[in-house]
Design a protein around this motif. Sequence first.
Motif, short mmCIF file in Angstrom:
data_model
loop_
_atom_site.label_atom_id
_atom_site.label_comp_id
_atom_site.label_asym_id
_atom_site.label_seq_id
_atom_site.Cartn_x
_atom_site.Cartn_y
_atom_site.Cartn_z
N MET A 185 0.82 -1.10 -0.31
CA MET A 185 0.30 -0.03 -0.09
C MET A 185 0.60 1.24 0.08
N MET A 186 0.67 2.50 -0.95
CA MET A 186 1.25 3.32 -1.07
C MET A 186 1.10 4.73 0.19
N LYS A 187 2.11 4.80 0.81
CA LYS A 187 2.97 5.65 1.60
C LYS A 187 1.89 7.15 1.59
N THR A 188 1.56 7.99 2.47
CA THR A 188 0.46 8.80 2.70
C THR A 188 0.85 9.64 1.96
N PRO A 189 2.63 10.32 2.22
CA PRO A 189 3.40 11.73 1.73
C PRO A 189 3.21 11.32 0.09
N TYR A 190 3.92 9.90 -0.05
CA TYR A 190 3.83 9.51 -2.26
C TYR A 190 2.18 9.42 -2.75
N VAL A 191 1.33 9.23 -1.81
CA VAL A 191 0.33 9.84 -2.79
C VAL A 191 -0.31 11.56 -2.52
N ILE A 192 0.58 12.35 -1.71
CA ILE A 192 0.04 13.93 -1.46
C ILE A 192 0.53 14.13 -2.36
N ILE A 193 1.95 13.32 -2.59
CA ILE A 193 2.98 13.91 -4.34
C ILE A 193 2.61 13.59 -5.61
N LEU A 194 1.74 12.26 -5.46
CA LEU A 194 0.68 12.10 -6.92
C LEU A 194 0.13 12.93 -6.87
N VAL A 195 -1.07 13.03 -6.11
CA VAL A 195 -2.11 14.13 -5.94
C VAL A 195 -1.73 15.70 -6.46
N LEU A 196 -0.53 16.21 -5.93
CA LEU A 196 -0.47 17.43 -6.22
C LEU A 196 0.70 17.54 -7.60
N THR A 197 0.88 16.30 -8.21
CA THR A 197 1.56 16.52 -8.88
C THR A 197 0.44 15.96 -10.73
N LEU A 198 -0.11 15.20 -10.36
CA LEU A 198 -1.61 15.88 -10.82
C LEU A 198 -2.15 17.01 -11.23
N LEU A 199 -2.47 17.52 -9.88
CA LEU A 199 -3.33 18.55 -10.14
C LEU A 199 -1.77 20.25 -10.20
N SER A 200 -0.86 19.88 -10.48
CA SER A 200 -0.18 20.96 -11.02
C SER A 200 -0.38 20.85 -12.29
N PHE A 201 0.32 19.86 -12.95
CA PHE A 201 0.31 19.55 -14.11
C PHE A 201 -0.47 19.89 -15.16
N LYS A 202 -2.35 19.70 -14.40
CA LYS A 202 -3.15 20.25 -14.99
C LYS A 202 -3.38 21.56 -15.24
N LEU A 203 -3.03 21.95 -14.17
CA LEU A 203 -3.50 23.28 -13.96
C LEU A 203 -2.62 24.08 -14.99
N VAL A 204 -0.87 23.88 -15.37
CA VAL A 204 -0.79 23.99 -16.36
C VAL A 204 -0.93 23.87 -17.75
N ASP A 205 -1.64 22.69 -17.92
CA ASP A 205 -2.60 22.53 -18.89
C ASP A 205 -3.26 23.36 -19.75
N TYR A 206 -4.18 23.78 -18.19
CA TYR A 206 -4.87 24.29 -18.69
C TYR A 206 -5.26 25.81 -18.45
N THR A 207 -3.98 25.81 -18.02
CA THR A 207 -4.00 28.04 -18.03
C THR A 207 -2.92 28.38 -19.32
N THR A 208 -1.68 26.98 -19.27
CA THR A 208 -1.07 28.03 -20.36
C THR A 208 -0.89 27.67 -21.44
N LEU A 209 -1.24 25.72 -22.09
CA LEU A 209 -1.62 25.09 -23.23
C LEU A 209 -2.46 25.31 -24.28
N ASP A 210 -2.41 26.46 -24.23
CA ASP A 210 -4.05 26.58 -24.94
C ASP A 210 -3.13 26.90 -26.35
N LYS A 211 -4.01 27.41 -27.46
CA LYS A 211 -3.81 26.28 -28.76
C LYS A 211 -3.34 27.64 -29.71
N ASN A 212 -3.24 29.05 -28.82
CA ASN A 212 -2.01 29.88 -29.09
C ASN A 212 -1.13 30.06 -28.51
#
Length: 311
Positions: free
Chosen positions: A1-28
């Motif tokens: 079972m994955m330890k809590t810190p690594y679950v948080i690391i994975l969740v923060l990673t997913l949230l952060s990279f998705k935010l960059v995708d949403y705010t920065t990687l538009d068509k222009n």
Amino acid sequence: MMKTPYVIILVLTLLSFKLVDYTTLDKNNINFRNSRQIPLAKGYDGYSLEYGMLTPAIIYAVQKVLNVPFNIYKSQLIASNAVNFLLFLLIYFSFFRYLKYYFRDSVSMVGLMLLASVVTLSINGSYPESDFLNLLFFLAGFHLMLKGRDIFLPGLILIGMFNEMQISFLVVFYICFLAARGKRLSIRNILILLLSSLVCVTTYMAIDSNIGIYDINTDLNISNNLKNPGLLLQMWSVSIALIVVSIFGFRSSQKFFRYALAAVFIFIVLIFILGNFYDSGKFLPAYLILLPMSLNFIFGDIRSDAGQHII
């Protein structure tokens, strides 16, 4: 079972990279990146060291490996997301391991979430990945110091100079690290300092003479940075709060952090004079000092064996 810190690391990673995708990687922006990517990576563009050379080159290499056929936009988007995901994963993992030198897991996880909040508030420009990679290089440098492998600092700085020349400030933090030890400099330490400084100077001169570096106009920078003080105060409110908390925690902090906090103020002045103060991504390396000092003041939880790692 994955330890809590690594679950948080994975969740923060997913949230952060998705935010960059949403705010920065538009068509222009993707179209801009596609049109400038090869010139930036090869240093043929006048903005090469503004966006960095290394980051566009890495994304371009991933793009070629993935080789999404007949769709340049999708290829750039997938490659950028893949690079961002890996960068955030490495940043949060490295920062957690860095905080573990001083704090329990529970406090280190709070520090992780604080870093994630300031990282996501620091998404600026067409290639924010260069700021994230720069932060990762600083983290790698701090780990090398803490583990007694500072002999590799000149090599790290050499690579980092092709991303952002800000990595040269790692030499200042290394001086703070050595000063905090309270011992006479060894020949080894002096050689590392000299070689690191030499790498900074020669790399700058080599890049400038071969491909050119965008001009720095200090008067124009200062003028532009003072145009909208209200917006500036709003953008820097979190940083200012952490600086204030760090000052309150100054006396209880270890020597390295006390010396490094003074270096952070020099860091701020240099950004103000040499760059765009509205680009808060350039300030990310300073959080490697401010966040541990703030956590120490709030939780008072420096580990009893922390002195074995750093003074």
